[in-house]
Design a protein around this motif. Structure first.
Motif, short mmCIF file in Angstrom:
data_model
loop_
_atom_site.label_atom_id
_atom_site.label_comp_id
_atom_site.label_asym_id
_atom_site.label_seq_id
_atom_site.Cartn_x
_atom_site.Cartn_y
_atom_site.Cartn_z
N SER A 20 30.54 -23.37 25.62
CA SER A 20 31.30 -24.23 26.53
C SER A 20 31.35 -23.69 27.95
O SER A 20 31.60 -24.44 28.89
N GLN A 21 31.15 -22.38 28.10
CA GLN A 21 31.28 -21.77 29.41
C GLN A 21 30.34 -20.58 29.53
O GLN A 21 30.22 -19.77 28.60
N ALA A 22 29.63 -20.50 30.64
CA ALA A 22 28.86 -19.29 30.96
C ALA A 22 29.85 -18.31 31.58
O ALA A 22 30.01 -18.23 32.81
N TYR A 23 30.55 -17.58 30.69
CA TYR A 23 31.67 -16.76 31.15
C TYR A 23 31.20 -15.58 32.00
O TYR A 23 31.80 -15.26 33.02
N GLN A 24 30.14 -14.95 31.57
CA GLN A 24 29.61 -13.81 32.31
C GLN A 24 28.10 -13.96 32.43
O GLN A 24 27.41 -14.19 31.44
N VAL A 25 27.59 -13.85 33.63
CA VAL A 25 26.15 -13.98 33.90
C VAL A 25 25.68 -12.72 34.61
O VAL A 25 26.24 -12.33 35.65
N THR A 26 24.66 -12.07 34.03
CA THR A 26 24.12 -10.84 34.60
C THR A 26 22.62 -11.01 34.78
O THR A 26 21.91 -11.43 33.85
N THR A 27 22.12 -10.69 35.95
CA THR A 27 20.68 -10.77 36.20
C THR A 27 20.08 -9.38 36.28
O THR A 27 20.70 -8.44 36.77
N THR A 28 18.87 -9.28 35.74
CA THR A 28 18.08 -8.05 35.86
C THR A 28 16.78 -8.42 36.56
O THR A 28 16.61 -9.56 37.02
N GLU A 29 15.88 -7.47 36.61
CA GLU A 29 14.59 -7.74 37.27
C GLU A 29 13.83 -8.87 36.59
O GLU A 29 13.14 -9.64 37.25
N ALA A 36 28.18 -16.61 26.46
CA ALA A 36 28.65 -17.99 26.36
C ALA A 36 29.84 -18.03 25.41
O ALA A 36 29.73 -17.62 24.24
N THR A 37 30.95 -18.51 25.91
CA THR A 37 32.16 -18.59 25.09
C THR A 37 32.31 -19.99 24.52
O THR A 37 31.82 -20.98 25.09
N PRO A 38 33.04 -20.12 23.38
CA PRO A 38 33.18 -21.43 22.74
C PRO A 38 34.29 -22.28 23.35
O PRO A 38 34.60 -23.34 22.82
N TYR A 39 34.88 -21.83 24.40
CA TYR A 39 35.93 -22.57 25.09
C TYR A 39 36.02 -22.00 26.50
O TYR A 39 35.47 -20.93 26.80
N THR A 40 36.71 -22.67 27.37
CA THR A 40 36.91 -22.17 28.72
C THR A 40 38.00 -21.10 28.71
O THR A 40 39.13 -21.36 28.26
N VAL A 41 37.64 -19.92 29.12
CA VAL A 41 38.57 -18.80 29.12
C VAL A 41 39.48 -18.92 30.35
O VAL A 41 39.02 -18.83 31.49
N MET A 42 40.78 -19.11 30.07
CA MET A 42 41.74 -19.32 31.14
C MET A 42 42.51 -18.04 31.49
O MET A 42 43.05 -17.93 32.59
N ASN A 43 42.54 -17.10 30.54
CA ASN A 43 43.26 -15.86 30.81
C ASN A 43 42.68 -14.76 29.93
O ASN A 43 41.88 -15.03 29.03
N ARG A 44 43.11 -13.52 30.17
CA ARG A 44 42.54 -12.36 29.47
C ARG A 44 42.82 -12.41 27.97
O ARG A 44 42.04 -11.95 27.16
#
Length: 787
Positions: A20-29, A36-44
């Motif tokens: 449901s959400q690309a919560y964390q996106v990290t790029t490398t070379e 990808a989380t199954p819901y929108t993370v609104m808080n910790r």
């Protein structure tokens, strides 16, 4: 696997969690990694639960995007891997902004939206290909209730079907399709050629040509929009092609991981070129294999006298024959496979093979499979040395489904591979130089292998190892480009071990159509060459069907007469002094012999590039809407459209692509493109239409003085230029039978003049355009044709 209950709900017992959400996106070379989380993370506090999916986007080859989805990554390293040509050093172009990340490989790219609302889209240049958004990528957990229901509905075969395990986890992806978009491929499929609306499962089975089962399952499909999708798994992958969610292709795999590739290209030919760059180009079968093959048939009675009567009968009737095939009973009954000739039927096999080669000018093929009967002298050797697949308790796996008490050779054991190759090479020493690798589909799943591989995922993969071992034995003994199989089963990469034939078809028109659909689907899946049992395998065809099938067979890449309970020599179909079956077979055998300069050049292109030699109309004309649905005609190489006649009325119904005026190479009749036609055809008039702005070269082949397709493809040949339009050009390459280039021809039209240039050659040939013929003398490099 369908788990949806309409649009909003899922079936009872299935818990589906969507990315449901690309919560964390990290790029490398060289990659983009997404949590990808199954819901929108609104808080910790919301990060304490799961499940999450880790998704990596990368590229190891130009115009190919790799997607790897994983839930749990702590699984065992016991999964067979397809042999892929990946360049781990390839570096795509990667950019990331606040709202999106983008990976570009050649002209193909993926764009991932960052943050809320899951959205991943694939493009080639500026053209959108496919993608997933809301409710696309997901993990599915099956409850014990659902597992019990599934097991009640599906019969659990003791040996060979997919095992009905307890509740499982699945990874599922759903990719969007456009209105009017058509999906093709998945290997050899005898169901309707356009796969929209079907459920396709990649599980090799021995089911004939009249069901949804198939011998060659490939988890790869192509789209009429001009892209391909390859799921990198030897497991049973379930594809719902617009049949679960009707606007999507859904694919589901058991387990905790799913990997797939999206493959771009400017057209479908380029997509297949890119796919075979990844999975392997088709090897080049020897030139002689394009001639006519004749089989003893399966359960017929035969010995040396019978074999020679067939061969002499073909020669007496001036029907060129290239390869003679000995089916199962070259070995003694109950002893398959022992790799020994039945001395009761063939007391002098070495002498027989020598006579076939030296006196009759023929090549020789024999039937084998990877099963060893308990009555075979090889059984005890294989058992003692551990060369067979084993039961879970360590005993030899055995069954009675093909041979009594048969065992199955374990090709994950290197010593077993060498043992098998050694027995084949003894046959090669005797004079055998082609192998029919039958079976390889009924492989158990409740067993264990020498190298500890997962037996479920080995079921499909087994055929790759089986055919690879036999192909390597041929190459090791005869040399590169001298190997040819006649294989029935296959999986990803099997195209490297040609040729493949369509399996057990019935002797009727409906089976001709099934066979063609299966062949076109297979050739839409990376396979370059295709054959089938001319006349049908089961039963005996009426003479009408036999004659039509001879035309179809000899206008396929490879041509074999083979059946089950009756012989396939043409004179058994001729009654009361009639010779028409013989005449029809001779006509198309000679025509194919004349076409060898063209066919051999196209075969070389298939080997070099990866574009199938026998291809569907949509592959050749991706932008012609009418071609999307055609499954009763095909292109043989770049320039010839073939329309098999498959009805008692002798009617050919076909479409001519909208690219100019096509010419029937036999009658000279013209057909304007962009139209449908119906034509009445006798047995000698199968439509063979030359593409406009093309060149087809005909060799100097005549059954009166040539009984082999190995001859000089340029000397006294006729190069015909078809429908060359003003300002257009056409070209062709001619090779000798060893694939050395003899000449390259190029024709350019300006007004009423065609200028033809070619490489200097020590051979003389003719060049024809619109009925005007000029001589291309040895040593010259150009001629001019005034129309």
């Amino acid at each position: 696997m369908k788990v949806a209950d309409g649009f909003w709900l899922n079936k009872k017992g299935y818990d589906v969690r969507y990315a449901s959400q690309a919560y964390q996106v990290t790029t490398t070379e060289n990659s983009i990694k997404v949590i990808a989380t199954p819901y929108t993370v609104m808080n910790r506090g919301m990060t304490l639960g799961g499940p999450n999916l880790e998704i990596t986007y990368s590229s190891t080859s130009e115009n190919i995007i790799k997607v790897h989805i994983v839930h749990y990554k702590g699984g065992l390293d016991n999964i067979p891997q397809f042999e892929l040509n990946e360049d781990t050093g390839y570096v795509p172009q990667i950019t990331q902004t606040e709202d999106k990340a983008e990976l570009v490989s050649g002209d193909t790219k993926v764009v991932i939206k960052i943050g809320d609302d899951w959205d991943v889209q694939f493009y080639h240049k500026d053209k959108h290909l496919t993608g997933g958004a809301w409710r696309s990528t997901s993990i599915i957990n099956e409850s014990q209730f659902a597992a019990n229901a599934r097991m009640e509905m599906q019969e659990d075969d003791e040996f060979f079907n997919y095992p009905q395990d307890p509740h499982r986890t699945y990874i599922r992806e759903q990719l969007k399709t456009d209105i009017g978009e058509c999906i093709y491929g998945f290997g050899e499929k005898f169901t309707p050629f356009v796969k929209n609306g079907q459920v396709v499962e990649t599980w090799n089975c021995d089911g004939g040509t009249c069901s949804d089962q198939s011998y060659k399952n490939i988890p790869f499909y192509i789209s009429s929009k001009g892209y391909g999708v390859f799921v990198n798994s030897s497991d049973k992958v379930s594809f719902e092609v617009n049949s679960d969610t009707v606007s999507k292709v859904t694919f589901t795999q058991p387990g905790e991981e799913l990997e797939y590739f999206v493959i771009g290209g400017n057209n479908l030919e380029e997509v297949l070129e890119n796919y075979t760059t990844l999975t392997g180009k088709p090897s080049l079968p020897p030139a002689y294999t394009f001639g006519l093959w004749l089989s003893t048939s399966f359960t017929t009675s035969y010995d040396e006298d019978t074999v020679m009567s067939f061969i002499d009968g073909m020669r007496d009737r001036k029907i060129p024959l290239q390869v003679f095939h000995f089916d199962c009973f070259w070995m003694k009954e109950y002893e398959w496979c022992n790799f020994e000739w039945d001395k009761d039927m063939f007391p002098d096999p070495e002498g027989l093979l020598k006579r076939l080669h030296e006196d009759k000018g023929l090549e020789v093929c024999v039937w084998i499979n990877s099963y060893i009967s308990q009555q075979s002298k090889l059984f005890d050797i294989g058992k003692e040395k551990g060369y067979f697949i084993k039961n879970l308790d360590g005993s030899v796996f055995q069954a009675d489904l093909w041979q009594p008490g048969m065992a199955i050779v374990d090709f994950t054991n290197p010593e077993a591979c060498d043992w098998f190759k050694g027995m084949l090479k003894e046959l090669f020493k005797m004079g055998v130089n082609n192998i029919k690798t039958d079976f390889g589909e009924r492989i158990p799943t409740k067993c264990k292998y020498y190298n500890g591989m997962d037996p479920i995922k080995m079921h499909n993969y087994y055929t790759y190892l089986y055919n690879k071992v036999v192909f390597e034995a041929l190459e090791e003994y005869f040399g590169k480009d001298k190997a040819c199989l006649f294989a029935r089963s296959a999986t990803v990469g099997g195209q490297k071990f040609p040729v493949h034939w369509g399996g057990d078809c019935y002797a009727e028109y409906s089976a001709m159509a099934e066979t063609l659909r299966g062949g076109l689907s297979l050739c839409s899946s990376g396979f370059g060459f295709f054959s089938h049992d001319m006349g049908g395998f089961e039963a005996t065809a009426p003479a009408d069907v036999y004659k039509r099938w001879c035309a179809f067979g000899l206008l396929s890449t490879h041509s074999r007469l083979h059946g089950s309970t009756s012989y396939r020599v043409p004179w058994v179909y001729d009654k009361d002094g009639d010779t028409e079956a013989c005449d029809v077979l001779r006509h198309y055998t000679v025509l194919k012999g004349r076409l060898m300069p063209y066919l051999w050049a196209q075969a070389n292109k298939t080997h070099q590039v990866g574009v199938p030699m026998m291809r569907s109309m949509v592959i050749a004309f991706t932008d012609d809407t009418a071609c999307k649905y055609l499954d009763q005609q095909y292109m043989l190489g770049d320039n010839l459209c073939i329309v098999p006649v498959m009805n008692e009325e002798g009617k050919a119904e076909f479409y001519v692509p909208d690219c100019g005026t096509w010419t029937d190479i036999q009658s000279g009749e013209k057909y304007e493109g962009g139209r449908y036609y119906t034509r009445q055809c006798d047995y000698f008039q199968t439509p063979i239409l030359a593409r406009p702005n093309s060149i087809v070269t005909y060799g100097n082949f005549d059954a009166e003085d040539k009984m082999t397709v190995l001859y000089d493809y340029l000397q006294d040949a006729e190069t015909v230029i078809y429908g060359l339009e003003d300002g257009k050009s056409a070209s062709a390459v001619i090779y000798d039978s060893e694939s050395n280039k003899l000449t390259q021809i190029k024709a350019v039209r300006n007004g009423n003049v065609i200028d033809v240039t070619y490489d200097a050659s020590d051979r003389s040939f003719k060049i024809t355009a619109e009925g005007k013929t000029v001589d291309a003398a040895a040593g010259s490099t150009s001629v001019q044709i005034t129309l």
